[in-house]
Scaffold this motif. Structure first.
Motif, PDB file in Angstrom:
ATOM      1  N   ALA A  56       0.885  -1.114  -0.054  1.00 45.52           N
ATOM      2  CA  ALA A  56       0.022   0.118   0.061  1.00 45.52           C
ATOM      3  C   ALA A  56       0.757   1.137   0.125  1.00 45.52           C
ATOM      4  O   ALA A  56       0.774   2.314  -0.784  1.00 45.52           O
ATOM      5  CB  ALA A  56      -0.829  -0.187   1.222  1.00 45.52           C
ATOM      6  N   VAL A  57       1.891   1.310   0.833  1.00 45.40           N
ATOM      7  CA  VAL A  57       2.823   2.296   1.103  1.00 45.40           C
ATOM      8  C   VAL A  57       3.522   2.858  -0.426  1.00 45.40           C
ATOM      9  O   VAL A  57       3.623   3.893  -0.918  1.00 45.40           O
ATOM     10  CB  VAL A  57       4.135   2.320   1.922  1.00 45.40           C
ATOM     11  CG1 VAL A  57       4.765   3.348   2.009  1.00 45.40           C
ATOM     12  CG2 VAL A  57       3.313   2.101   3.256  1.00 45.40           C
ATOM     13  N   ALA A  58       3.897   1.727  -1.235  1.00 45.38           N
ATOM     14  CA  ALA A  58       4.488   1.807  -2.515  1.00 45.38           C
ATOM     15  C   ALA A  58       3.500   2.221  -3.465  1.00 45.38           C
ATOM     16  O   ALA A  58       3.863   3.041  -4.268  1.00 45.38           O
ATOM     17  CB  ALA A  58       5.382   0.332  -2.785  1.00 45.38           C
ATOM     18  N   LEU A  59       2.440   1.463  -3.591  1.00 44.77           N
ATOM     19  CA  LEU A  59       1.318   2.092  -4.568  1.00 44.77           C
ATOM     20  C   LEU A  59       0.881   3.399  -4.262  1.00 44.77           C
ATOM     21  O   LEU A  59       0.587   3.995  -5.462  1.00 44.77           O
ATOM     22  CB  LEU A  59       0.305   1.079  -4.542  1.00 44.77           C
ATOM     23  CG  LEU A  59       0.615  -0.441  -5.212  1.00 44.77           C
ATOM     24  CD1 LEU A  59      -0.627  -1.355  -5.064  1.00 44.77           C
ATOM     25  CD2 LEU A  59       1.257  -0.355  -6.639  1.00 44.77           C
TER      26      LEU A  59
ATOM     27  N   GLU B 162       0.650   1.316  10.855  1.00 39.41           N
ATOM     28  CA  GLU B 162       2.010   1.877  10.357  1.00 39.41           C
ATOM     29  C   GLU B 162       1.862   2.303   8.769  1.00 39.41           C
ATOM     30  O   GLU B 162       2.579   3.172   8.537  1.00 39.41           O
ATOM     31  CB  GLU B 162       2.906   0.724  10.643  1.00 39.41           C
ATOM     32  CG  GLU B 162       4.377   0.890  10.244  1.00 39.41           C
ATOM     33  CD  GLU B 162       4.903   2.219  10.995  1.00 39.41           C
ATOM     34  OE1 GLU B 162       5.755   2.865  10.271  1.00 39.41           O
ATOM     35  OE2 GLU B 162       4.629   2.361  11.969  1.00 39.41           O
ATOM     36  N   ALA B 163       1.186   1.562   8.256  1.00 43.54           N
ATOM     37  CA  ALA B 163       0.914   1.913   6.809  1.00 43.54           C
ATOM     38  C   ALA B 163       0.434   3.209   6.692  1.00 43.54           C
ATOM     39  O   ALA B 163       0.806   4.274   5.786  1.00 43.54           O
ATOM     40  CB  ALA B 163       0.247   0.702   5.896  1.00 43.54           C
ATOM     41  N   THR B 164      -0.455   3.542   7.446  1.00 46.51           N
ATOM     42  CA  THR B 164      -0.976   5.048   7.505  1.00 46.51           C
ATOM     43  C   THR B 164      -0.068   5.784   7.755  1.00 46.51           C
ATOM     44  O   THR B 164      -0.108   7.000   7.090  1.00 46.51           O
ATOM     45  CB  THR B 164      -2.295   4.877   8.546  1.00 46.51           C
ATOM     46  OG1 THR B 164      -3.411   4.057   7.940  1.00 46.51           O
ATOM     47  CG2 THR B 164      -2.879   6.297   8.476  1.00 46.51           C
ATOM     48  N   ARG B 165       0.675   5.507   8.942  1.00 49.55           N
ATOM     49  CA  ARG B 165       1.655   6.549   9.264  1.00 49.55           C
ATOM     50  C   ARG B 165       2.760   6.971   8.207  1.00 49.55           C
ATOM     51  O   ARG B 165       3.078   7.937   7.852  1.00 49.55           O
ATOM     52  CB  ARG B 165       2.422   6.101  10.442  1.00 49.55           C
ATOM     53  CG  ARG B 165       3.338   6.957  10.942  1.00 49.55           C
ATOM     54  CD  ARG B 165       4.078   6.416  12.391  1.00 49.55           C
ATOM     55  NE  ARG B 165       3.117   6.377  13.510  1.00 49.55           N
ATOM     56  CZ  ARG B 165       2.546   5.155  13.887  1.00 49.55           C
ATOM     57  NH1 ARG B 165       2.819   3.953  13.497  1.00 49.55           N
ATOM     58  NH2 ARG B 165       1.826   5.291  14.988  1.00 49.55           N
ATOM     59  N   ARG B 166       3.111   5.911   7.340  1.00 50.98           N
ATOM     60  CA  ARG B 166       4.157   6.275   6.537  1.00 50.98           C
ATOM     61  C   ARG B 166       3.527   6.849   5.229  1.00 50.98           C
ATOM     62  O   ARG B 166       4.117   7.777   4.814  1.00 50.98           O
ATOM     63  CB  ARG B 166       4.734   4.681   6.029  1.00 50.98           C
ATOM     64  CG  ARG B 166       5.412   4.087   6.900  1.00 50.98           C
ATOM     65  CD  ARG B 166       5.916   2.830   6.372  1.00 50.98           C
ATOM     66  NE  ARG B 166       6.525   1.953   7.482  1.00 50.98           N
ATOM     67  CZ  ARG B 166       7.244   0.840   7.325  1.00 50.98           C
ATOM     68  NH1 ARG B 166       7.450   0.384   6.060  1.00 50.98           N
ATOM     69  NH2 ARG B 166       7.682   0.288   8.391  1.00 50.98           N
ATOM     70  N   ILE B 167       2.294   6.493   4.870  1.00 50.43           N
ATOM     71  CA  ILE B 167       1.547   7.384   3.808  1.00 50.43           C
ATOM     72  C   ILE B 167       1.376   8.824   4.232  1.00 50.43           C
ATOM     73  O   ILE B 167       1.463   9.675   3.339  1.00 50.43           O
ATOM     74  CB  ILE B 167       0.265   6.543   3.295  1.00 50.43           C
ATOM     75  CG1 ILE B 167       0.567   5.056   3.028  1.00 50.43           C
ATOM     76  CG2 ILE B 167      -0.572   7.301   2.571  1.00 50.43           C
ATOM     77  CD1 ILE B 167      -0.510   4.247   2.634  1.00 50.43           C
ATOM     78  N   THR B 168       0.837   8.990   5.325  1.00 45.93           N
ATOM     79  CA  THR B 168       0.487  10.315   5.729  1.00 45.93           C
ATOM     80  C   THR B 168       1.665  11.260   6.049  1.00 45.93           C
ATOM     81  O   THR B 168       1.378  12.235   6.063  1.00 45.93           O
ATOM     82  CB  THR B 168      -0.593  10.114   6.950  1.00 45.93           C
ATOM     83  OG1 THR B 168      -0.050   9.628   8.000  1.00 45.93           O
ATOM     84  CG2 THR B 168      -1.805   9.823   6.431  1.00 45.93           C
ATOM     85  N   SER B 169       2.738  10.466   6.365  1.00 44.02           N
ATOM     86  CA  SER B 169       3.928  11.446   6.769  1.00 44.02           C
ATOM     87  C   SER B 169       4.703  11.697   5.703  1.00 44.02           C
ATOM     88  O   SER B 169       5.591  12.329   5.688  1.00 44.02           O
ATOM     89  CB  SER B 169       4.781  10.582   7.945  1.00 44.02           C
ATOM     90  OG  SER B 169       5.502   9.514   7.262  1.00 44.02           O
ATOM     91  N   GLY B 170       4.396  11.142   4.260  1.00 48.88           N
ATOM     92  CA  GLY B 170       5.078  11.570   3.300  1.00 48.88           C
ATOM     93  C   GLY B 170       6.352  10.570   3.105  1.00 48.88           C
ATOM     94  O   GLY B 170       7.299  10.561   2.331  1.00 48.88           O
TER      95      GLY B 170
ATOM     96  N   THR C 289       0.695  11.678  -1.133  1.00 52.06           N
ATOM     97  CA  THR C 289      -0.111  12.635  -0.550  1.00 52.06           C
ATOM     98  C   THR C 289      -1.500  12.385  -0.193  1.00 52.06           C
ATOM     99  O   THR C 289      -2.446  13.348   0.158  1.00 52.06           O
ATOM    100  CB  THR C 289      -0.042  14.102  -1.449  1.00 52.06           C
ATOM    101  OG1 THR C 289      -0.554  13.547  -2.422  1.00 52.06           O
ATOM    102  CG2 THR C 289       1.324  14.570  -1.496  1.00 52.06           C
ATOM    103  N   ALA C 290      -1.789  10.983  -0.219  1.00 50.60           N
ATOM    104  CA  ALA C 290      -3.062  10.932  -0.048  1.00 50.60           C
ATOM    105  C   ALA C 290      -3.670  10.665   1.359  1.00 50.60           C
ATOM    106  O   ALA C 290      -2.895  10.530   2.432  1.00 50.60           O
ATOM    107  CB  ALA C 290      -3.083   8.993  -0.502  1.00 50.60           C
TER     108      ALA C 290
ATOM    109  N   GLY D  74      -2.600   9.474  11.455  1.00 51.14           N
ATOM    110  CA  GLY D  74      -3.002  10.515  10.521  1.00 51.14           C
ATOM    111  C   GLY D  74      -4.054  10.168   9.717  1.00 51.14           C
ATOM    112  O   GLY D  74      -4.382  10.758   8.703  1.00 51.14           O
ATOM    113  N   ALA D  75      -4.872   9.281  10.100  1.00 53.80           N
ATOM    114  CA  ALA D  75      -6.136   8.522   9.346  1.00 53.80           C
ATOM    115  C   ALA D  75      -6.954  10.032   9.380  1.00 53.80           C
ATOM    116  O   ALA D  75      -7.378  10.446  10.560  1.00 53.80           O
ATOM    117  CB  ALA D  75      -6.812   7.407  10.107  1.00 53.80           C
ATOM    118  N   THR D  76      -7.731   9.986   8.078  1.00 54.90           N
ATOM    119  CA  THR D  76      -8.597  11.174   8.118  1.00 54.90           C
ATOM    120  C   THR D  76      -9.890  10.722   8.722  1.00 54.90           C
ATOM    121  O   THR D  76     -10.640  11.824   9.247  1.00 54.90           O
ATOM    122  CB  THR D  76      -8.629  11.268   6.690  1.00 54.90           C
ATOM    123  OG1 THR D  76      -7.398  11.878   6.070  1.00 54.90           O
ATOM    124  CG2 THR D  76      -9.964  12.760   6.434  1.00 54.90           C
TER     125      THR D  76
END
Length: 214
Positions: free
Chosen positions: A45-48, A71-79, A84-85, A106-108
């Protein structure tokens, strides 16, 4: 002439192929939503998210081996993955610890899989705009926690919680504090009860949320 509205671009992340297939079928009927990819693990998910640049990542929390949805959420939202999703959690888990960890990561929004399709569609559109959507049971838990007084822990319980936040196991905590493992377990039981959690990760998450160790 009004230009056509660009569909919300979605990345699905769930470790169950059948669930992803069901979501694909459900979302495929919405002209304002476009699924651009699917992931079966947090790492994927992070890579995609970095490669596809979706507007929203629909994220489950429990993802089998590898990093979890938090953790995936943290990595995605932290950039960290150059994405930038916004992340909309879609899960069956609604414990205080799960909700706290996801929001802190960081979940919306946080939606339960029991919600009606219309609620999911609305939550996706809200997440694309950076607006928060919580399932009613989740919102109730959040409000209850905000209204509840800060839990009072003894000095020893705070000592153990501090060791716990460093990732130490019961044996190492016992050695560090010169007490028995049985005593550590007893204190942990009381800590879990006071914080309303049932896991070590949950206790640490609530401790950070309520600044018990600061």
């Amino acid at each position: 002439m009004t230009p056509p509205v660009r569909p919300v671009r979605i990345l699905l992340c769930d470790d169950h192929a059948v669930v992803r297939a069901g979501l694909l079928a459900l979302l495929g009927g919405e002209p304002e939503i476009e699924v651009v990819g699917e992931a079966g693990s947090g790492e994927e998910a992070v890579a995609l998210a970095a490669r596809l640049g979706p507007d929203v990542v629909l994220m489950d929390l429990q993802l089998g081996p590898g990093i979890d949805g938090v953790e995936a959420t943290r990595r995605i939202t932290s950039g960290a993955g150059a994405g930038t999703a916004n992340v909309l959690v879609l899960t069956t888990y609604d414990t205080d610890a799960d909700i706290t960890r996801a929001i802190e990561a960081g979940a919306t929004g946080y939606l339960l899989k029991a919600e009606r399709p219309e609620e999911l569609f609305a939550a996706i559109r809200a997440a694309a705009q950076g607006r928060t959507t919580l399932s009613p049971p989740v919102a109730s838990r959040v409000m209850a926690r905000m209204r509840s007084p800060r839990p009072t822990l003894t000095e020893r319980e705070l000592d153990i919680l501090g060791q716990l936040s460093q990732g130490l196991g019961n044996r190492d905590i016992a050695r560090a504090l010169f007490i028995s493992e049985a005593t550590v377990k007893t204190h942990l039981g009381r800590i879990y009860e006071k914080l309303g959690v049932d896991t070590r990760a949950g206790a640490v998450a609530v401790a950070n949320e309520q600044r018990l160790l600061s």
